[in-house]
Design an enzyme around this catalytic site. Structure first.
Site, PDB file in Angstrom:
ATOM      1  CB  THR A  13      -1.031  -0.018   1.163  1.00  7.06           C
ATOM      2  OG1 THR A  13      -2.050   0.940   0.889  1.00  7.06           O
ATOM      3  CG2 THR A  13      -0.410   0.278   2.511  1.00  7.06           C
ATOM      4  CB  CYS A  65      -3.770   6.056   6.165  1.00 11.85           C
ATOM      5  SG  CYS A  65      -5.025   7.074   5.383  1.00 11.85           S
ATOM      6  CG  HIS A  70      -4.468   2.501   3.089  1.00 10.74           C
ATOM      7  ND1 HIS A  70      -3.497   2.788   2.165  1.00 10.74           N
ATOM      8  CD2 HIS A  70      -4.760   3.674   3.695  1.00 10.74           C
ATOM      9  CE1 HIS A  70      -3.220   4.095   2.213  1.00 10.74           C
ATOM     10  NE2 HIS A  70      -3.996   4.649   3.126  1.00 10.74           N
TER      11      HIS A  70
END
Lengths: 163, 206
Positions: free
Chosen positions: A25, A31, A48
């Protein structure tokens, strides 16, 4: 040498690697990139995560990958269906940075809050967090190799790191 | 995502015009600052999945220089002034009169110059918007980051995050000199800001 298939995990998304793929990711800021891993069966899952709690959701159908409190149990379920043993899972995570600094606004602490919230959700399910690279003020791209259990973390200012 | 109800096309046009006026003023300010001609493209207004927002500036992993301002007041939202490293280096070379500025490892002085540019441009964008709508719109103190586009833009999507997996983006591209060195203004009004925004411009919500 065999080419490793890389599964891309988007923002507010989660995926499971059950046949030796890598999970990747990109551009994690506030995040959190969470990885759960069953070492014996070599099954890995990555989420994520964008926001700390689904209690603030205003959408009709909640996307479980987006919120820490729903992503952790959601990923465990997904992995169990792929053959992982929920009792054997361990966790690694990266991200949760504070990209910008401002006085006052609470929304700016979203990174640290995401990290805390993931930890709480892991604890609830008795999943041990064995490594983390969180906080700071910089973005990260992560890739998890489901054959080795290594999480590669890349950032612009701090180079590459493995946990 | 059901943001607009009826007359969605018309409302998108109105938002495009907001981008046009705001970014037009900002481009003028930039042009004065540099004493050079600055061109801009017609703004695009789109509702995009989170994942695709960073694609507008080269993808989530592309290293960019971004000045971020939170807009507070009647129509809160997030504003980004995003440049490629090349563009930022060029701005600094012109403004600081230095030949060899090279990011991403900028000095404090260079970062604060970039921040100030963002401040001036963001301010002129919002001032023209406030004049047009009669709304109170104030930028917070700007903050600058040199990092992956995905990591930076994630901040602008948090308010939309609770509503769904898409966000509305008003994107205006501008360029100075050749088209290689371009920059972007991103304005991402909070989902709650739309009724007021449209109301202030006399657009009926239903």
């Amino acid at each position: 040498m065999n080419e490793v298939t890389v599964l891309k995990v988007g923002m507010a998304d989660m995926k499971v690697a059950a046949s030796g793929e890598s999970l990747r990711t990109t551009g994690l800021g506030s995040c959190v990139g969470l990885v759960l891993y069953d070492e014996l069966r070599r099954i890995a899952g990555m989420a994520h995560i964008m926001l700390p709690s689904s209690s603030i959701a205003r959408e009709n159908r909640i996307n479980p990958a987006k919120y820490a409190d729903t992503a952790v149990p959601g990923l465990v379920d997904m992995m169990a269906r792929a053959g992982a043993d929920p009792g054997r899972l361990v966790a690694k995570m990266a991200g949760g940075a504070q990209m910008f600094h401002f006085a006052g606004e609470d929304v700016m602490r979203i990174g640290p809050r995401n990290v805390e919230s993931v930890k709480e959700a892991l604890k609830k399910l008795g999943i041990r967090l064995i490594a983390e690279d969180t906080g700071g003020n910089y973005g990260r791209t992560v890739e998890f190799d489901s054959r080795t259990g290594v999480l590669h973390i890349r950032s612009v200012q701090h180079g590459v790191k493995e946990i | 995502m059901e943001l607009f109800g009826q007359n969605a096309e018309f409302k998108l046009d109105v938002l495009r015009e907001i981008g046009n006026i705001g970014a037009g003023n900002a481009a003028t300010a930039l042009s004065r600052l540099l004493d050079k001609r600055v061109n801009m493209k017609v703004p695009t207004v789109s509702v995009l999945p989170f994942e695709q927002i960073a694609d507008r500036v080269g993808g989530a992993e592309t290293v960019v220089v971004a000045v971020y301002l939170r807009v507070v007041g009647d129509a809160p939202g997030n504003m980004f002034f995003i440049m490629s490293l090349e563009q930022a280096n060029r701005l600094l070379n012109v403004l600081l009169g230095m030949e060899d500025v090279k990011g991403p490892g900028y000095t404090e002085m260079e970062l604060s110059t970039l921040c100030e540019i963002g401040n001036i441009l963001g301010g002129s964008y919002l001032t023209s918007l406030a004049d047009l709508t009669g709304m109170r719109l104030t930028p917070t103190v700007p903050s600058v980051a040199v990092d992956m586009a995905g990591a930076i833009l994630g901040y602008g999507l948090l308010q939309f995050g609770t509503m769904g997996d898409d966000a509305l983006l008003i994107d205006t591209t501008f360029f100075e000199g050749d088209r290689q060195a371009e920059g972007h203004f991103f304005f991402i009004p909070d989902p709650d800001a739309f009724p007021r925004l449209f109301h202030s411009l006399g657009v009926p919500m239903e």
